[in-house]
Design a protein around this motif. Structure first.
Motif, PDB file in Angstrom:
ATOM      1  N   ALA A 193      14.729  11.889   7.362  1.00 44.67           N
ATOM      2  CA  ALA A 193      14.587  12.169   5.929  1.00 44.67           C
ATOM      3  C   ALA A 193      14.656  10.886   5.115  1.00 44.67           C
ATOM      4  N   THR A 194      15.502   9.964   5.557  1.00 45.81           N
ATOM      5  CA  THR A 194      15.624   8.680   4.859  1.00 45.81           C
ATOM      6  C   THR A 194      14.335   7.882   4.967  1.00 45.81           C
ATOM      7  N   LEU A 195      13.667   7.951   6.117  1.00 45.42           N
ATOM      8  CA  LEU A 195      12.391   7.259   6.283  1.00 45.42           C
ATOM      9  C   LEU A 195      11.333   7.804   5.316  1.00 45.42           C
ATOM     10  N   GLY A 196      11.548   9.039   4.854  1.00 49.79           N
ATOM     11  CA  GLY A 196      10.633   9.622   3.882  1.00 49.79           C
ATOM     12  C   GLY A 196      10.620   8.871   2.569  1.00 49.79           C
ATOM     13  N   PHE A 197      11.620   7.999   2.373  1.00 52.01           N
ATOM     14  CA  PHE A 197      11.641   7.200   1.147  1.00 52.01           C
ATOM     15  C   PHE A 197      10.405   6.311   1.045  1.00 52.01           C
ATOM     16  N   PHE A 198       9.890   5.846   2.177  1.00 52.36           N
ATOM     17  CA  PHE A 198       8.772   4.906   2.146  1.00 52.36           C
ATOM     18  C   PHE A 198       7.500   5.524   1.570  1.00 52.36           C
ATOM     19  N   PRO A 199       7.021   6.667   2.079  1.00 51.60           N
ATOM     20  CA  PRO A 199       5.839   7.266   1.436  1.00 51.60           C
ATOM     21  C   PRO A 199       6.113   7.710   0.007  1.00 51.60           C
ATOM     22  N   TYR A 200       7.334   8.181  -0.239  1.00 53.29           N
ATOM     23  CA  TYR A 200       7.710   8.560  -1.610  1.00 53.29           C
ATOM     24  C   TYR A 200       7.600   7.356  -2.547  1.00 53.29           C
ATOM     25  N   ALA A 201       8.159   6.215  -2.128  1.00 56.74           N
ATOM     26  CA  ALA A 201       8.139   5.005  -2.955  1.00 56.74           C
ATOM     27  C   ALA A 201       6.715   4.517  -3.187  1.00 56.74           C
ATOM     28  N   PHE A 243       8.701  -0.436  -8.746  1.00 52.47           N
ATOM     29  CA  PHE A 243       9.473  -0.018  -7.569  1.00 52.47           C
ATOM     30  C   PHE A 243      10.830   0.547  -7.963  1.00 52.47           C
ATOM     31  N   TYR A 244      11.483  -0.070  -8.921  1.00 50.62           N
ATOM     32  CA  TYR A 244      12.837   0.343  -9.274  1.00 50.62           C
ATOM     33  C   TYR A 244      12.900   1.740  -9.888  1.00 50.62           C
ATOM     34  N   TRP A 245      11.789   2.194 -10.477  1.00 51.73           N
ATOM     35  CA  TRP A 245      11.787   3.541 -11.046  1.00 51.73           C
ATOM     36  C   TRP A 245      11.902   4.615  -9.966  1.00 51.73           C
ATOM     37  N   THR A 246      11.681   4.251  -8.705  1.00 46.37           N
ATOM     38  CA  THR A 246      11.815   5.235  -7.630  1.00 46.37           C
ATOM     39  C   THR A 246      13.242   5.768  -7.546  1.00 46.37           C
ATOM     40  N   TRP A 277       2.516   3.600  -6.987  1.00 47.33           N
ATOM     41  CA  TRP A 277       1.094   3.722  -7.339  1.00 47.33           C
ATOM     42  C   TRP A 277       0.929   4.388  -8.693  1.00 47.33           C
ATOM     43  N   VAL A 278       1.673   5.450  -8.936  1.00 46.46           N
ATOM     44  CA  VAL A 278       1.557   6.177 -10.215  1.00 46.46           C
ATOM     45  C   VAL A 278       2.039   5.304 -11.368  1.00 46.46           C
ATOM     46  N   THR A 279       3.212   4.696 -11.219  1.00 48.10           N
ATOM     47  CA  THR A 279       3.769   3.895 -12.311  1.00 48.10           C
ATOM     48  C   THR A 279       2.964   2.626 -12.561  1.00 48.10           C
ATOM     49  N   ALA A 280       2.246   2.150 -11.543  1.00 46.87           N
ATOM     50  CA  ALA A 280       1.411   0.954 -11.725  1.00 46.87           C
ATOM     51  C   ALA A 280       0.278   1.203 -12.707  1.00 46.87           C
TER      52      ALA A 280
END
Length: 217
Positions: A107-115, A133-136, A120-123
């Motif tokens: 579940a923690t590895l799921g942070f990578f696709p989430y981030a 990145f920090y908004w994640t 991408w959206v915030t960019a």
């Protein structure tokens, strides 16, 4: 890559001398102070002690970056931050949700696709793109607060952390925008608020672990 390439990304820096960013350098003491306070409180909670050590490293790495201003120092600045996020997320998944160890790890590895998705959206949005990145992190805290809505103390802890970090990221993002009116910038406030926020998040974790021992551990 030239590891000694100089980096200038903040209002306060006017040249590449060691003390060109005095406020940005000295305010990293916030991380050190938070780490020293939480180290004692984390006795008996191994992951909390580990997080506290990483918090100390964040302060050291950020200090080195804001004095040396090189690529190698930048790596020492951002790597502990990334490590803290992943370790804390694992702790939440394993001990607060809770999940079995290997499921918590996945579940923690799921942070990578989430981030990647959040970045991408915030960019696409000018203001949010600056610190995308920090908004994640505040968004993830809100998501977990909703997921754990039956745990009032955890929810309030996460939402307070998200609020502090939102303010912190805002100060980081407006730093260069305000150079003309605030010559020393606002990045130093990011350090102070982050020291408070990360210390608070460790406190939330410790509080939960001590409150649930030994029933859930």
């Amino acid at each position: 890559m030239d590891w000694f390439q100089q980096v200038d990304g903040y209002c306060e820096r006017t040249d590449f001398s060691y003390w060109s960013e005095p406020l940005n350098a000295v305010t990293n003491i916030a991380f050190i102070i938070a780490a020293l306070i939480l180290w004692r409180r984390g006795a008996g909670v191994p992951l909390a002690r580990f997080l506290t050590a990483v918090l100390f490293m964040i302060g050291v790495g950020s200090y080195l970056f804001h004095t040396h201003a090189t690529i190698w120092a930048l790596l020492l600045d951002v790597a502990p931050i990334g490590a803290f996020i992943l370790i804390y997320l694992f702790g939440v998944n394993r001990d607060i949700v809770p999940m079995r160890g290997w499921i918590a790890f996945i579940a923690t590895l799921g942070f990578f696709p989430y981030a990647i998705g959040v970045v991408w959206v915030t960019a696409q949005v000018p203001f949010f793109a600056i610190s995308n990145f920090y908004w994640t992190v505040p968004l993830l805290l809100v998501i977990y607060a909703v997921r754990l809505r039956d745990r009032p103390q955890i929810v309030s802890g996460f939402l307070i952390g998200a609020a502090i970090l939102t303010a912190s990221i805002t100060f980081r993002s407006v730093d260069e925008m305000l150079c003309d009116s605030i010559s020393f910038g606002t990045h130093f406030v990011w350090h102070v608020l982050n020291g408070i926020m990360l210390g608070w998040m460790i406190h939330v974790y410790i509080r939960h672990m001590l409150a649930t021992a030994p029933a859930e551990r």
